[in-house]
Design a protein around this motif. Structure first.
Motif, PDB file in Angstrom:
ATOM      1  N   PHE B  64       0.809  -1.159   0.039  1.00 50.46           N
ATOM      2  CA  PHE B  64      -0.144   0.066   0.061  1.00 50.46           C
ATOM      3  C   PHE B  64       0.844   1.302  -0.023  1.00 50.46           C
ATOM      4  CE2 PHE B  64      -4.053  -1.768   0.940  1.00 50.46           C
ATOM      5  CZ  PHE B  64      -3.643  -3.133   1.713  1.00 50.46           C
ATOM      6  N   SER B  65       0.615   2.164  -1.035  1.00 51.43           N
ATOM      7  CA  SER B  65       1.614   3.064  -1.156  1.00 51.43           C
ATOM      8  C   SER B  65       0.545   4.372  -1.253  1.00 51.43           C
ATOM      9  CB  SER B  65       2.631   3.116  -2.338  1.00 51.43           C
ATOM     10  OG  SER B  65       3.373   4.427  -2.358  1.00 51.43           O
ATOM     11  N   PRO B  66       0.751   5.358  -0.143  1.00 50.91           N
ATOM     12  CA  PRO B  66      -0.063   6.595  -0.245  1.00 50.91           C
ATOM     13  C   PRO B  66       0.350   7.610  -1.137  1.00 50.91           C
ATOM     14  CG  PRO B  66       0.811   6.415   1.556  1.00 50.91           C
ATOM     15  CD  PRO B  66       1.432   5.491   1.034  1.00 50.91           C
ATOM     16  N   GLU B  67      -0.074   8.761  -1.520  1.00 53.01           N
ATOM     17  CA  GLU B  67       0.375   9.799  -2.256  1.00 53.01           C
ATOM     18  C   GLU B  67      -0.752  10.951  -2.018  1.00 53.01           C
ATOM     19  OE1 GLU B  67       0.151   9.654  -6.259  1.00 53.01           O
ATOM     20  OE2 GLU B  67       1.425  11.337  -6.804  1.00 53.01           O
ATOM     21  N   CYS B  68      -0.115  11.915  -1.716  1.00 51.11           N
ATOM     22  CA  CYS B  68      -1.110  13.352  -1.612  1.00 51.11           C
ATOM     23  C   CYS B  68      -0.367  14.563  -2.477  1.00 51.11           C
ATOM     24  CB  CYS B  68      -0.956  13.784  -0.231  1.00 51.11           C
ATOM     25  SG  CYS B  68      -2.173  14.978   0.225  1.00 51.11           S
ATOM     26  N   PRO B  69      -1.142  14.620  -3.836  1.00 50.03           N
ATOM     27  CA  PRO B  69      -0.434  15.260  -4.883  1.00 50.03           C
ATOM     28  C   PRO B  69      -0.568  16.702  -4.546  1.00 50.03           C
ATOM     29  CG  PRO B  69      -1.819  13.652  -5.822  1.00 50.03           C
ATOM     30  CD  PRO B  69      -2.047  13.402  -4.340  1.00 50.03           C
ATOM     31  N   ASN B  70      -1.859  17.253  -3.961  1.00 49.42           N
ATOM     32  CA  ASN B  70      -2.233  18.355  -3.236  1.00 49.42           C
ATOM     33  C   ASN B  70      -3.125  18.454  -2.328  1.00 49.42           C
ATOM     34  OD1 ASN B  70      -4.930  18.499  -4.395  1.00 49.42           O
ATOM     35  ND2 ASN B  70      -3.934  18.667  -6.491  1.00 49.42           N
ATOM     36  N   SER B  71      -3.483  19.554  -1.780  1.00 53.77           N
ATOM     37  CA  SER B  71      -4.347  19.491  -0.602  1.00 53.77           C
ATOM     38  C   SER B  71      -5.763  18.897  -0.635  1.00 53.77           C
ATOM     39  CB  SER B  71      -4.537  21.130   0.026  1.00 53.77           C
ATOM     40  OG  SER B  71      -5.201  21.845  -0.842  1.00 53.77           O
ATOM     41  N   SER B  72      -5.880  18.801  -1.998  1.00 46.91           N
ATOM     42  CA  SER B  72      -7.656  18.340  -2.157  1.00 46.91           C
ATOM     43  C   SER B  72      -7.684  16.818  -2.722  1.00 46.91           C
ATOM     44  CB  SER B  72      -8.129  19.175  -3.270  1.00 46.91           C
ATOM     45  OG  SER B  72      -8.201  20.390  -3.141  1.00 46.91           O
ATOM     46  N   LEU B  73      -6.574  16.294  -2.959  1.00 45.90           N
ATOM     47  CA  LEU B  73      -6.409  15.047  -3.517  1.00 45.90           C
ATOM     48  C   LEU B  73      -5.260  13.849  -2.700  1.00 45.90           C
ATOM     49  CD1 LEU B  73      -5.983  15.614  -7.258  1.00 45.90           C
ATOM     50  CD2 LEU B  73      -8.013  15.132  -6.128  1.00 45.90           C
ATOM     51  N   LEU B  74      -6.116  12.775  -2.651  1.00 48.03           N
ATOM     52  CA  LEU B  74      -5.301  11.751  -1.776  1.00 48.03           C
ATOM     53  C   LEU B  74      -5.412  10.541  -2.482  1.00 48.03           C
ATOM     54  CD1 LEU B  74      -3.632  11.088   0.744  1.00 48.03           C
ATOM     55  CD2 LEU B  74      -5.979  10.324   1.890  1.00 48.03           C
ATOM     56  N   ASN B  75      -4.398   9.871  -2.877  1.00 52.06           N
ATOM     57  CA  ASN B  75      -4.461   8.504  -3.719  1.00 52.06           C
ATOM     58  C   ASN B  75      -3.728   7.372  -2.980  1.00 52.06           C
ATOM     59  OD1 ASN B  75      -5.044   9.827  -6.177  1.00 52.06           O
ATOM     60  ND2 ASN B  75      -3.108  10.429  -6.518  1.00 52.06           N
ATOM     61  N   LEU B  76      -4.259   6.250  -2.943  1.00 54.46           N
ATOM     62  CA  LEU B  76      -3.705   4.947  -2.524  1.00 54.46           C
ATOM     63  C   LEU B  76      -3.399   3.925  -3.335  1.00 54.46           C
ATOM     64  CD1 LEU B  76      -3.099   3.703   0.098  1.00 54.46           C
ATOM     65  CD2 LEU B  76      -5.241   2.414   0.148  1.00 54.46           C
ATOM     66  N   HIS B  77      -2.001   3.681  -3.728  1.00 53.23           N
ATOM     67  CA  HIS B  77      -1.587   2.816  -5.028  1.00 53.23           C
ATOM     68  C   HIS B  77      -1.451   1.368  -4.025  1.00 53.23           C
ATOM     69  CE1 HIS B  77      -1.023   6.444  -7.203  1.00 53.23           C
ATOM     70  NE2 HIS B  77      -0.129   6.890  -6.290  1.00 53.23           N
ATOM     71  N   LEU B  78      -2.003   0.538  -5.330  1.00 53.66           N
ATOM     72  CA  LEU B  78      -1.955  -0.739  -4.460  1.00 53.66           C
ATOM     73  C   LEU B  78      -1.136  -1.471  -5.649  1.00 53.66           C
ATOM     74  CD1 LEU B  78      -5.994  -1.033  -4.094  1.00 53.66           C
ATOM     75  CD2 LEU B  78      -4.052  -0.261  -2.498  1.00 53.66           C
ATOM     76  N   HIS B  79      -0.668  -2.580  -4.921  1.00 55.63           N
ATOM     77  CA  HIS B  79       0.424  -3.504  -5.895  1.00 55.63           C
ATOM     78  C   HIS B  79       0.552  -4.735  -5.072  1.00 55.63           C
ATOM     79  CE1 HIS B  79       3.357  -5.284  -8.432  1.00 55.63           C
ATOM     80  NE2 HIS B  79       4.130  -4.901  -7.472  1.00 55.63           N
ATOM     81  N   ALA B  80       0.332  -5.737  -5.761  1.00 51.52           N
ATOM     82  CA  ALA B  80       0.628  -7.119  -5.218  1.00 51.52           C
ATOM     83  C   ALA B  80      -0.229  -7.243  -3.716  1.00 51.52           C
ATOM     84  CB  ALA B  80       2.037  -7.474  -4.871  1.00 51.52           C
ATOM     85  N   LEU B  81      -1.334  -7.266  -3.824  1.00 49.21           N
ATOM     86  CA  LEU B  81      -2.218  -7.376  -2.600  1.00 49.21           C
ATOM     87  C   LEU B  81      -2.504  -8.714  -2.355  1.00 49.21           C
ATOM     88  CD1 LEU B  81      -4.687  -4.314  -2.515  1.00 49.21           C
ATOM     89  CD2 LEU B  81      -2.529  -4.514  -1.857  1.00 49.21           C
ATOM     90  N   GLN B  82      -2.988  -9.030  -1.171  1.00 52.57           N
ATOM     91  CA  GLN B  82      -3.431 -10.448  -0.574  1.00 52.57           C
ATOM     92  C   GLN B  82      -4.838 -10.620  -0.474  1.00 52.57           C
ATOM     93  OE1 GLN B  82      -0.710 -13.078  -0.553  1.00 52.57           O
ATOM     94  NE2 GLN B  82       0.482 -10.895  -1.399  1.00 52.57           N
ATOM     95  N   PRO B  83      -5.323 -11.664  -0.477  1.00 55.26           N
ATOM     96  CA  PRO B  83      -6.795 -11.682  -0.275  1.00 55.26           C
ATOM     97  C   PRO B  83      -7.220 -11.240   0.821  1.00 55.26           C
ATOM     98  CG  PRO B  83      -5.840 -13.950  -1.286  1.00 55.26           C
ATOM     99  CD  PRO B  83      -4.816 -12.952  -1.010  1.00 55.26           C
ATOM    100  N   GLU B  84      -6.488 -11.417   2.095  1.00 58.33           N
ATOM    101  CA  GLU B  84      -6.771 -10.540   3.195  1.00 58.33           C
ATOM    102  C   GLU B  84      -6.889  -8.970   3.270  1.00 58.33           C
ATOM    103  OE1 GLU B  84      -4.088 -12.472   2.933  1.00 58.33           O
ATOM    104  OE2 GLU B  84      -2.257 -11.670   3.815  1.00 58.33           O
ATOM    105  N   ASP B  85      -6.463  -8.462   1.939  1.00 60.92           N
ATOM    106  CA  ASP B  85      -6.691  -7.219   1.914  1.00 60.92           C
ATOM    107  C   ASP B  85      -7.998  -6.783   1.416  1.00 60.92           C
ATOM    108  OD1 ASP B  85      -3.289  -7.172   0.717  1.00 60.92           O
ATOM    109  OD2 ASP B  85      -3.951  -6.701   2.679  1.00 60.92           O
ATOM    110  N   SER B  86      -8.786  -7.631   1.215  1.00 58.33           N
ATOM    111  CA  SER B  86     -10.284  -7.436   0.677  1.00 58.33           C
ATOM    112  C   SER B  86     -10.950  -6.649   2.002  1.00 58.33           C
ATOM    113  CB  SER B  86     -10.897  -8.462   0.353  1.00 58.33           C
ATOM    114  OG  SER B  86     -10.231  -9.137  -0.818  1.00 58.33           O
ATOM    115  N   ALA B  87     -11.424  -5.531   1.602  1.00 57.88           N
ATOM    116  CA  ALA B  87     -12.116  -4.767   2.524  1.00 57.88           C
ATOM    117  C   ALA B  87     -12.653  -3.573   2.001  1.00 57.88           C
ATOM    118  CB  ALA B  87     -11.118  -4.217   3.817  1.00 57.88           C
ATOM    119  N   LEU B  88     -13.449  -2.569   2.796  1.00 61.07           N
ATOM    120  CA  LEU B  88     -13.594  -1.288   2.507  1.00 61.07           C
ATOM    121  C   LEU B  88     -12.771  -0.148   2.726  1.00 61.07           C
ATOM    122  CD1 LEU B  88     -16.257   0.477   1.652  1.00 61.07           C
ATOM    123  CD2 LEU B  88     -16.823   0.569   4.171  1.00 61.07           C
TER     124      LEU B  88
END
Lengths: 112, 114
Positions: B64-88
């Motif tokens: 899980f890799s977060p990124e905040c490009p500016n004060s209004s935006l927030l991203n969460l980059h996902l890579h090689a996740l596991q089944p237990e990462d299934s969630a809201l």
């Protein structure tokens, strides 16, 4: 470890009754407290904030805070079936206000 | 309607995929959050950005890799996740600093890992 505790329920009340939800917290210096409502499959929705000892009323909702006893309550008057949800109590960390400690939530069922 | 907008609402991905979750708020808030929530559990804090800087990482795995490009935006980059990462996955925002700032949640992204 900070603790925020709630009875998981379910708490069942008949329509029109008063629902009383309780939350206790471990950090005596806590200064702000929040109640969130979460419908099944949905996101938490802020319904009440309270900062001072005593009662705060907003429509059918009343939050009660007792810092000496370290509990905060949420009363829902004239409960409606649409109030059926999980209610989460949240208390910010004393030293990092952005970090919230959530209780496990109380599931409320209001029966028609 | 919430004032914190999350996209997509639903995401299904394989364990080798790379995807991103997006969050946007226009309330002028300077603190933004990522939470993970499993069924019948309270939200679990993952990351906090305050004034576009990462201020809390709750020992989240590097997939899980977060990124905040500016004060209004927030991203969460996902890579090689596991089944237990299934969630809201919930994004939230608040005024930064000071006691008594409530957090406002978006509608969430329901993530399923195959």
């Amino acid at each position: 470890q900070k603790e925020v505790e709630q009875n998981s329920g379910p708490l069942s009340v008949p329509e029109g009754a008063i629902a009383s939800l309780n939350c206790t917290y471990s950090d005596r210096g806590s200064q702000s407290f929040f109640w969130y409502r979460q419908y099944s499959g949905k996101s938490p929705e802020l319904i009440m904030s309270i900062y001072s000892n005593g009662d705060k009323e907003d429509g059918r909702f009343t939050a009660q805070l007792n810092k000496a006893s370290q509990y905060v309550s949420l009363l829902i008057r004239d409960s409606q079936p649409s109030d059926s949800a999980t209610y989460l109590c949240a208390v910010p960390d004393l030293y990092n206000f952005n970090k919230f400690y959530f209780g496990s939530g109380t599931k409320l069922n209001v029966k028609p | 309607d919430t004032e914190v907008t999350q996209t997509p609402k639903h995401l299904v991905m394989g364990m080798t995929n790379k995807k991103s979750l997006k969050c946007e708020q226009h309330m002028g808030h300077r603190a933004m959050y990522w939470y993970k929530q499993k069924a019948k559990k309270p939200p679990e804090l993952m990351f906090v950005y305050s004034y576009e800087k990462l201020s809390i990482n709750e020992s989240v795995p590097s997939r899980f890799s977060p990124e905040c490009p500016n004060s209004s935006l927030l991203n969460l980059h996902l890579h090689a996740l596991q089944p237990e990462d299934s969630a809201l996955y919930l994004c939230a925002s608040s005024q930064a600093g000071g006691v008594g700032q409530p957090q406002h949640f978006g509608d969430g992204t329901r993530l399923s890992i195959l």
